[in-house]
Design a protein around this motif. Structure first.
Motif, PDB file in Angstrom:
ATOM      1  N   SER A   1     -47.556   4.736  20.539  1.00 48.72           N
ATOM      2  CA  SER A   1     -46.649   3.597  20.427  1.00 48.72           C
ATOM      3  C   SER A   1     -45.346   3.925  21.136  1.00 48.72           C
ATOM      4  N   LEU A   2     -44.766   2.903  21.748  1.00 50.11           N
ATOM      5  CA  LEU A   2     -43.481   3.040  22.433  1.00 50.11           C
ATOM      6  C   LEU A   2     -42.582   1.899  21.981  1.00 50.11           C
ATOM      7  N   THR A   3     -41.359   2.239  21.630  1.00 47.32           N
ATOM      8  CA  THR A   3     -40.425   1.273  21.063  1.00 47.32           C
ATOM      9  C   THR A   3     -39.092   1.349  21.788  1.00 47.32           C
ATOM     10  N   ALA A   4     -38.516   0.190  22.078  1.00 44.92           N
ATOM     11  CA  ALA A   4     -37.170   0.136  22.650  1.00 44.92           C
ATOM     12  C   ALA A   4     -36.175  -0.141  21.530  1.00 44.92           C
ATOM     13  N   ILE A   5     -35.129   0.671  21.478  1.00 48.95           N
ATOM     14  CA  ILE A   5     -34.058   0.482  20.504  1.00 48.95           C
ATOM     15  C   ILE A   5     -32.800   0.120  21.288  1.00 48.95           C
ATOM     16  N   ARG A   6     -32.338  -1.118  21.117  1.00 47.10           N
ATOM     17  CA  ARG A   6     -31.158  -1.590  21.850  1.00 47.10           C
ATOM     18  C   ARG A   6     -29.941  -1.470  20.927  1.00 47.10           C
ATOM     19  N   VAL A   7     -29.098  -0.481  21.174  1.00 47.32           N
ATOM     20  CA  VAL A   7     -27.895  -0.293  20.372  1.00 47.32           C
ATOM     21  C   VAL A   7     -26.817  -1.245  20.888  1.00 47.32           C
ATOM     22  N   LEU A   8     -26.303  -2.097  19.993  1.00 54.89           N
ATOM     23  CA  LEU A   8     -25.377  -3.158  20.385  1.00 54.89           C
ATOM     24  C   LEU A   8     -23.913  -2.752  20.246  1.00 54.89           C
ATOM     25  N   ARG A   9     -23.607  -1.894  19.280  1.00 63.15           N
ATOM     26  CA  ARG A   9     -22.238  -1.430  19.095  1.00 63.15           C
ATOM     27  C   ARG A   9     -22.264   0.011  18.587  1.00 63.15           C
ATOM     28  N   PRO A  10     -21.266   0.805  18.937  1.00 63.99           N
ATOM     29  CA  PRO A  10     -21.311   2.232  18.603  1.00 63.99           C
ATOM     30  C   PRO A  10     -21.190   2.473  17.097  1.00 63.99           C
ATOM     31  N   PHE A  11     -21.920   3.463  16.632  1.00 64.23           N
ATOM     32  CA  PHE A  11     -21.861   3.822  15.214  1.00 64.23           C
ATOM     33  C   PHE A  11     -22.106   5.318  15.073  1.00 64.23           C
ATOM     34  N   HIS A  12     -21.808   5.818  13.896  1.00 61.30           N
ATOM     35  CA  HIS A  12     -22.141   7.206  13.605  1.00 61.30           C
ATOM     36  C   HIS A  12     -22.616   7.300  12.158  1.00 61.30           C
ATOM     37  N   THR A  13     -23.294   8.360  11.841  1.00 61.05           N
ATOM     38  CA  THR A  13     -23.829   8.558  10.500  1.00 61.05           C
ATOM     39  C   THR A  13     -23.443   9.935   9.983  1.00 61.05           C
ATOM     40  N   VAL A  14     -23.531  10.075   8.681  1.00 59.21           N
ATOM     41  CA  VAL A  14     -23.416  11.392   8.055  1.00 59.21           C
ATOM     42  C   VAL A  14     -24.536  11.518   7.029  1.00 59.21           C
ATOM     43  N   GLY A  15     -25.017  12.729   6.867  1.00 60.27           N
ATOM     44  CA  GLY A  15     -25.993  13.023   5.839  1.00 60.27           C
ATOM     45  C   GLY A  15     -25.331  13.775   4.706  1.00 60.27           C
ATOM     46  N   VAL A  16     -25.587  13.343   3.482  1.00 59.97           N
ATOM     47  CA  VAL A  16     -24.934  13.917   2.309  1.00 59.97           C
ATOM     48  C   VAL A  16     -25.986  14.406   1.315  1.00 59.97           C
ATOM     49  N   VAL A  17     -25.769  15.586   0.783  1.00 57.87           N
ATOM     50  CA  VAL A  17     -26.636  16.124  -0.266  1.00 57.87           C
ATOM     51  C   VAL A  17     -25.850  16.121  -1.573  1.00 57.87           C
ATOM     52  N   TYR A  18     -26.417  15.508  -2.610  1.00 55.43           N
ATOM     53  CA  TYR A  18     -25.810  15.464  -3.943  1.00 55.43           C
ATOM     54  C   TYR A  18     -26.515  16.462  -4.857  1.00 55.43           C
ATOM     55  N   ARG A  19     -25.719  17.110  -5.736  1.00 58.76           N
ATOM     56  CA  ARG A  19     -26.287  18.082  -6.669  1.00 58.76           C
ATOM     57  C   ARG A  19     -25.709  17.845  -8.072  1.00 58.76           C
ATOM     58  N   TRP A  20     -26.507  18.215  -9.046  1.00 57.51           N
ATOM     59  CA  TRP A  20     -26.114  18.111 -10.442  1.00 57.51           C
ATOM     60  C   TRP A  20     -26.074  19.520 -11.035  1.00 57.51           C
ATOM     61  N   ARG A  21     -24.895  20.019 -11.365  1.00 57.31           N
ATOM     62  CA  ARG A  21     -24.776  21.374 -11.909  1.00 57.31           C
ATOM     63  C   ARG A  21     -24.971  21.400 -13.416  1.00 57.31           C
ATOM     64  N   CYS A  22     -24.592  20.316 -14.066  1.00 58.62           N
ATOM     65  CA  CYS A  22     -24.658  20.318 -15.541  1.00 58.62           C
ATOM     66  C   CYS A  22     -25.851  19.532 -16.060  1.00 58.62           C
ATOM     67  N   ALA A  23     -25.815  18.229 -15.890  1.00 57.61           N
ATOM     68  CA  ALA A  23     -26.901  17.377 -16.391  1.00 57.61           C
ATOM     69  C   ALA A  23     -27.424  16.508 -15.265  1.00 57.61           C
ATOM     70  N   LEU A  24     -28.687  16.095 -15.408  1.00 59.48           N
ATOM     71  CA  LEU A  24     -29.302  15.239 -14.393  1.00 59.48           C
ATOM     72  C   LEU A  24     -29.096  13.765 -14.689  1.00 59.48           C
ATOM     73  N   ILE A  25     -28.273  13.461 -15.684  1.00 60.79           N
ATOM     74  CA  ILE A  25     -27.977  12.084 -16.050  1.00 60.79           C
ATOM     75  C   ILE A  25     -26.575  11.738 -15.566  1.00 60.79           C
ATOM     76  N   GLY A  26     -26.442  10.546 -14.944  1.00 62.61           N
ATOM     77  CA  GLY A  26     -25.147  10.122 -14.468  1.00 62.61           C
ATOM     78  C   GLY A  26     -24.883  10.567 -13.039  1.00 62.61           C
ATOM     79  N   PRO A  27     -23.672  10.316 -12.532  1.00 65.63           N
ATOM     80  CA  PRO A  27     -23.340  10.675 -11.143  1.00 65.63           C
ATOM     81  C   PRO A  27     -23.404  12.177 -10.909  1.00 65.63           C
ATOM     82  N   ALA A  28     -23.699  12.547  -9.669  1.00 62.48           N
ATOM     83  CA  ALA A  28     -23.692  13.961  -9.294  1.00 62.48           C
ATOM     84  C   ALA A  28     -22.280  14.524  -9.420  1.00 62.48           C
ATOM     85  N   ASP A  29     -22.177  15.804  -9.709  1.00 64.71           N
ATOM     86  CA  ASP A  29     -20.857  16.415  -9.816  1.00 64.71           C
ATOM     87  C   ASP A  29     -20.539  17.345  -8.643  1.00 64.71           C
TER      88      ASP A  29
END
Length: 258
Positions: free
Chosen positions: A114-142
């Motif tokens: 398969s071959l696909t064309a991706i037409r980027v219309l405006r510039p963007f950037h991304t970041v990758g984030v890793v979340y960790r839970w040190r205390c409990a696995l319930i609720g937001p990461a700390d």
């Protein structure tokens, strides 16, 4: 198409990955490491890193650590790893166009491509984030860390190639030209310069030749007296077989896909 045709007792095919690589090299203007990194974290193809959350913003919008803190409601857009490319399309950063999709059952490919064309219309950037839970696995990461910053993806047309009948494997991604590049012209180029639906067989002794199409192994005589079925071919030697013409006793028939 400058890709070798494989010939054996139960094989008549070309390597799909080689054909995709040849196509990408023919349209390559430059490499595209930033967008390639984004695709590796999304569904195109080969899966993604399930531990990494991906965020996107316009090129001039900085994404700092606090902007992706757990529980932040006004931070950059979050991309679902399973649908990242489609979500970028929904956000208006790019559009996706299918250039070619061919299976091994209807062509002379050893596996689908398969071959696909991706037409980027405006510039963007991304970041990758890793979340960790040190205390409990319930609720937001700390605890959280930004682990990837691929860089800015600039406007333009990018071509992505993959192979596989049942599960796609990434072959590569290249920058092919500015955003106004005609993708219909790319489709035409692929069809004309990388035909995987016809096969031409020629005898090096008597000059007889035959054609088959659609992945069929039934060859119809062009300059020859009889049709022949590749299943009945005899005396395989390298990429050739014995000539099926009744009066040709020493000819070898070679095969060319495309």
């Amino acid at each position: 198409m400058d890709v070798e045709t494989r010939v054996d007792y139960h094989e008549l095919s070309v390597d799909a990955q080689d054909t995709v690589t040849e196509i990408l090299n023919s349209v390559r203007v430059a490499d595209a490491p930033a967008l390639a990194s984004v695709l590796r974290l999304t569904d195109r193809p080969g899966g993604y890193d399930a531990d990494t959350s991906l965020y996107v913003a316009d090129a001039l919008t900085k994404i700092g650590r606090e902007a992706v803190a757990p529980g932040t409601v006004d931070g950059p857009a979050h991309l679902d790893n399973a649908e990242g490319l489609r979500e970028l399309e929904k956000l208006g950063y790019l559009t996706v166009h299918d250039l070619a999709y061919e299976t091994s059952s209807s062509s002379y490919l050893d596996e689908g491509r398969s071959l696909t064309a991706i037409r980027v219309l405006r510039p963007f950037h991304t970041v990758g984030v890793v979340y960790r839970w040190r205390c409990a696995l319930i609720g937001p990461a700390d605890q959280w860390d930004i682990v990837t910053r691929p860089g800015v993806v600039w406007p333009g047309v990018y071509v992505h190639g993959a192979v596989g009948d049942y599960r796609s494997r990434d072959v590569g991604l290249v920058y092919a030209g500015p955003p106004e590049l005609d993708t219909d012209a790319l489709i035409y180029t692929i069809r004309e310069d990388s035909d995987v639906f016809t096969c031409h067989a020629v005898c090096d002794r008597c000059g007889a030749d035959w054609y088959a199409d659609g992945g069929s192994w039934i060859f119809r005589a062009n300059r020859g007296h009889v049709d022949f079925d590749f299943h009945d071919a005899r005396r395989h030697d390298g990429n050739t077989v014995m000539c099926p013409e009744p009066l040709c006793v020493s000819g070898r028939v070679g095969f060319t896909v495309g």
